[in-house]
Design an enzyme around this catalytic site. Structure first.
Site, PDB file in Angstrom:
ATOM      1  CG  PHE A  49      -0.731  -0.141   2.482  1.00  0.00           C
ATOM      2  CD1 PHE A  49       0.591   0.049   2.941  1.00  0.00           C
ATOM      3  CD2 PHE A  49      -1.671  -0.323   3.476  1.00  0.00           C
ATOM      4  CE1 PHE A  49       1.098   0.180   4.277  1.00  0.00           C
ATOM      5  CE2 PHE A  49      -1.307  -0.401   4.862  1.00  0.00           C
ATOM      6  CZ  PHE A  49      -0.015  -0.295   5.290  1.00  0.00           C
ATOM      7  CD  GLU A  50       0.867   5.148   3.377  1.00  0.00           C
ATOM      8  OE1 GLU A  50       2.182   5.960   3.199  1.00  0.00           O
ATOM      9  OE2 GLU A  50       0.614   5.029   4.378  1.00  0.00           O
ATOM     10  N   GLY A  51       1.479   3.175  -2.420  1.00  0.00           N
ATOM     11  CA  GLY A  51       2.274   2.998  -3.689  1.00  0.00           C
ATOM     12  C   GLY A  51       3.117   1.591  -3.575  1.00  0.00           C
TER      13      GLY A  51
END
Ligand SMILES: Cc1cc2nc3c(=O)[nH]c(=O)nc-3n(C[C@H](O)[C@H](O)[C@H](O)COP(=O)(O)OP(=O)(O)OC[C@H]3O[C@@H](n4cnc5c(N)ncnc54)[C@H](O)[C@@H]3O)c2cc1C
Length: 638
Positions: free
Chosen positions: A428-430
C-alpha cells in the site's frame, strides 16, 4: 496473437495520459536525487546535515516520553491482534494525548509538531503496535489533515482542523474494485447539481483504512470531463466527505493476513450531496493532490519500518546471545552472525533515510518527491528482509504465536505477528513496483525530453533534427563531465573512514547517468517497457542515496560525540555491502537474462506450462474448476 513487451492499447495510453497529467513536471526547488540520476552528486544539499530549526525539542521530548510510557504500560497488542479491535479506551487516551493532531497547527488545537517529531512518534508506535500505527498514519499521513494542511482554504481549515485535532478519525478513499495502482478507471462519480452548489457522489471504495470508524473522508471521484483541443480529458476531484451524511454506507469490513484490528472496509456512496465548498484544492486536481499528499505522507512509513527494524534487531541480539546450540550461542555461528551484522547496518541506513527525508521536508526549500518515494521503497523492502531474518533467527519460536509461547511459559515475543503485520507495507501507499516506475520516470525523464525524439522511430524528421541539435549542444558539455569527478581524488576527507564510500557514491552516480543514457540510446522510447533494466537503474540510485544518507548522518553524529563513532562503524558496514550490490546491479544492467525471463513468463501466461500445475488441488478463482465458496454478505451499520 503475439504482443511486444507492455504493448500499447487504448486503455494503457489513457492510464498513462492521466498519470502524466497528474504528474508534477516542474522542478522549482533542488532535488538531491534528481541530480544524482543526472550524474551530479550534490552533497551540499544534504551536508552539513539539514537540521530543522530547533525550538520544539523539550516539548517534543515530553510528548514522546508520555507516548512511550502509555504504549509500554497500557497497550496490549496481543489482545488487539486477537480481538481484531483497538479498545475504545486506547483510542480515547491517544486522543487525550493529542496523537491525532501531532502535525495539526497549534492555532487549530493540534500539537503543531514537525514531520520529524511525527516520524519519531510513528517509530515508537510501530515498534509496539502496527494496528495503532496504521490508524494514526491513515488518519494523519494520508487522511484529511495532510491535504487540508497543503490545499485547504482558510474556511475549511477552521471548520475541520479543530475536529481532527480532537480525534475525529479520518480516512483516504481512492482504491476501487477496478482501481488499484492505476487510477484511470476510477468509477466513483461526482456530478454537479443543476444550481452548481453541490455534487452528487455515487460509487464504491475498496480497502479504505479507518473507513469503518472514520468521521471524515477524503474521497477521489470523477467529475465531468473537459474537452481540450477536441479531446476528452478525464477529471478527478478530491472532496471532504462527512461519514454521517445521508447516502454514506459502510458495506463491509475487510480482513487481512495481518493488521487484524485495521478498521478497513468498503464504503458505498449513494447519491451523497457534497457541497462545492468541500472540494479540496480545485476541480480536476484530485489526482495531483493525492500524489502531492503522498510526497509527505510517504515519509511516515519509512520511519515506521525503521522502528520495526529496531525492534527486530533487539529481539535478535538478545536471542542470539541467549540461545545455545551446537555448543555456542547461535549468534556466534557465522550464518546467524552474518544476518545480525547486516540487520544492524541496514537498520542504521533505514533510520538515516527516514530522518534525512523528514529533515529535508521540515527545513523546506527542497523538492523531495523522489526522496519520499525512494524512502518508501527502500525502507519497506529492507525492513521486510530484516523481519524475515528475525523469523529465521528465532527458529520455531519465530513461527509460534506469542500467546502460544506465553501459554507454555516461553517469552511471548511476537515475531509471527510482526511478519503478518509487516508484509502489506510493500503493497500500500504505492507498491514497490509503482515506486520503482515513478522513480525511473523521474530519473530518466530529463534525457527523454531532450533526446527522446532522436531515438523514437515514430518521430518526424523535423522533430529528430530539433532533438539532435538540442541533445548535441547539451551532451557535448554534460557527457565528458561524467568521466571525471571528485571521486577519483583524495576528496571528502571530512568524512574520515567514510570518505572512501563518499568517493564511491560520487563515481557511481556518474556511471549511473552514463548507463541511463546508454539505455535510452539502445532502447529508445521502448525503454519504458524494459522494467527489469529500469528497476536496476532505480535500485542503484536507491543504494547510492542510502549510502549518502548513512554517511552524512554518521558524520553528523560523530561530530556531536556520544555514540557517534558507533554510527560510523554501522555506516561503514552498510556501505561495504551496498557497494557490492551496486557492482552487481551495474554488471547486469545490460548483461542479463531479461528477454529469456520475459518470454518464459509469456509462455506461462499463455498456458504452455500449465502441465507443471498438475498433481495439485485446483485453486479458487475465475477460471477455477473448484466450486466457488461464496461467503454470506455481512452488512455493517454504524
Ligand atoms: C491493508 C490495506 C490497506 C489499504 N488502505 C487503503 C486506503 O486507506 N485507501 C486507499 O485508497 N487504498 C488503500 N489500499 C489499497 C492499496 O493502496 C492498493 O492495494 C495498492 O494501491 C495496490 O493496488 P492493487 O492491490 O489493486 O494492486 P494492482 O494495482 O492490481 O497490482 C497488482 C500487482 O501488479 C503490480 N503492478 C501494477 N501495475 C504495474 C505496472 N505498470 N508495472 C509493474 N507492476 C505493476 C503491482 O505493483 C502489484 O504487485 C489498501 C490496501 C490494503 C491491502
Amino acid at each position: 496473437m503475439k504482443h511486444g513487451r507492455g504493448s500499447s492499447n487504448t486503455a494503457q495510453s489513457e492510464s498513462r495520459e492521466i498519470a502524466e497529467l497528474a504528474r508534477e513536471t516542474i522542478w522549482e526547488r533542488p532535488s538531491f536525487l534528481r541530480n544524482l540520476f543526472l550524474g551530479k552528486f550534490s552533497l551540499n544539499l544534504i551536508h552539513p546535515y539539514p537540521e530543522p530549526e530547533g525550538g520544539e525539542e523539550a516539548r517534543a521530548r515530553e510528548f514522546l516520553d508520555q507516548l512511550e510510557e502509555f504504549l509500554s504500560t497500557q497497550v496490549d497488542s496481543e489482545a488487539i491482534d486477537q480481538n481484531g479491535k483497538i479498545p475504545e479506551e486506547t483510542v480515547e487516551e491517544l486522543r487525550r494525548m493529542g496523537v491525532f493532531g501531532i502535525k495539526i497547527p497549534l492555532e487549530y488545537g493540534g500539537l503543531g509538531f514537525s514531520q520529524l517529531t511525527y516520524n519519531r512518534a510513528n517509530q515508537l508506535i510501530s515498534s509496539k503496535d502496527a494496528n495503532i500505527a496504521a490508524l494514526i498514519s491513515a488518519h494523519q499521513s494520508i487522511g484529511v489533515p495532510q491535504p487540508l494542511k497543503l490545499f485547504g482554504t482558510p474556511e475549511q481549515k477552521r471548520k475541520y482542523f479543530p475536529r481532527l485535532a480532537k480525534g475525529a478519525i479520518s480516512a483516504f478513499a481512492l482504491t476501487e474494485f477496478h482501481v488499484g495502482s492505476d487510477p484511470a478507471n476510477l468509477r466513483t462519480t461526482a456530478i454537479p447539481t443543476e444550481d452548481g452548489t453541490a455534487f452528487i457522489l455515487s460509487g464504491e471504495k475498496l480497502w479504505c483504512t479507518n473507513g469503518t470508524r472514520a468521521e471524515l473522508l477524503v474521497v477521489m471521484a470523477r467529475t465531468p470531463s473537459k474537452i481540450v483541443n477536441g479531446k476528452e480529458k478525464k477529471q478527478i476531484t478530491a472532496f471532504i466527505v462527512e461519514a454521517n451524511w445521508p447516502g454514506v454506507e459502510v458495506v463491509r469490513r475487510c480482513r487481512f493476513m495481518g493488521l487484524k484490528a485495521l478498521e478497513n472496509g468498503i464504503i458505498r456512496f449513494h447519491n451523497v450531496r457534497v457541497p462545492r465548498e468541500n472540494i479540496l484544492w480545485k476541480e480536476g486536481a484530485g489526482l495531483k493532490l493525492a500524489l502531492i499528499t503522498l510526497n509527505t505522507g510517504r515519509l511516515t512509513l519509512p520511519a515506521s519500518c525503521a522502528g520495526i527494524a529496531k525492534s527486530a534487531l533487539q529481539i535478535c541480539r538478545r536471542w542470539a546471545n541467549e540461545r545455545v546450540q551446537w555448543g555456542a550461542p547461535i549468534g556466534k555461528h557465522e550464518a546467524v552472525a552474518e544476518k545480525i551484522g547486516r540487520m544492524a547496518s541496514s537498520t542504521f541506513a533505514m533510520e538515516s533515510i527516514a530522518e534525512l527525508c523528514a529533515a529535508m521536508s521540515e527545513k523546506g526549500g527542497y523538492d523531495i518527491r523522489m526522496e519520499a518515494a525512494l524512502a518508501k521503497l527502500f525502507n519497506t523492502e529492507a525492513g521486510w528482509r530484516i523481519v524475515d531474518d528475525t523469523m529465521q533467527i528465532r527458529g520455531g519460536r519465530g513461527y509460534e504465536t506469542a500467546s502460544s509461547l506465553a501459554a507454555r511459559g516461553d517469552d511471548p515475543i511476537p515475531v509471527e505477528r510482526m511478519m503478518r503485520d509487516y508484509r502489506v507495507n510493500l503493497i500500500f501507499e504505492g507498491s514497490s513496483e509503482i515506486m520503482r516506475l515513478f522513480l525511473a520516470r523521474e530519473g530518466v525523464d530529463f534525457h527523454m525530453q531532450l533526446a527522446g525524439d532522436l531515438v523514437n522511430p515514430k518521430a518526424s524528421i523535423g522533430s529528430k533534427i530539433k532533438a539532435a541539435l538540442r541533445a548535441g549542444s547539451f551532451y557535448a558539455g554534460w557527457y565528458p563531465r561524467l568521466w571525471f569527478g571528485k571521486g577519483y581524488l583524495p576528496s571528502y576527507r571530512e568524512f574520515g573512514d567514510l570518505a572512501v564510500h563518499m568517493r564511491s557514491v560520487e563515481r557511481s552516480c556518474r556511471k549511473l547517468a552514463r548507463m541511463s543514457l546508454y539505455a535510452i540510446l539502445r532502447y529508445g522510447p521502448s525503454l519504458e517497457h524494459r522494467q527489469m533494466i529500469l528497476f536496476r537503474i532505480v535500485d542503484i540510485g536507491a543504494e547510492l542515496f542510502a549510502m549518502a544518507a548513512s554517511c552524512v548522518r554518521a558524520n553528523m553524529l560523530a561530530c556531536k560525540g556520544g555514540d557517534g563513532s558507533h554510527a560510523v562503524r554501522l555506516a561503514d558496514h552498510f556501505c561495504r555491502l551496498s557497494r557490492r550490490r551496486v557492482e552487481g546491479l551495474f554488471k547486469t544492467i545490460f548483461h542479463n537474462s531479461d528477454s529469456n525471463t520475459y518470454e518464459l513468463a509469456r509462455e506461462v501466461l499463455e498456458g504452455k506450462h500449465a502441465w507443471l500445475e498438475s498433481g495439485i488441488i485446483d485453486q479458487p478463482g475465475k477460471n477455477s474448476k473448484a466450486p466457488a465458496v461464496v461467503p454470506e454478505p455481512v452488512r455493517l451499520s454504524r
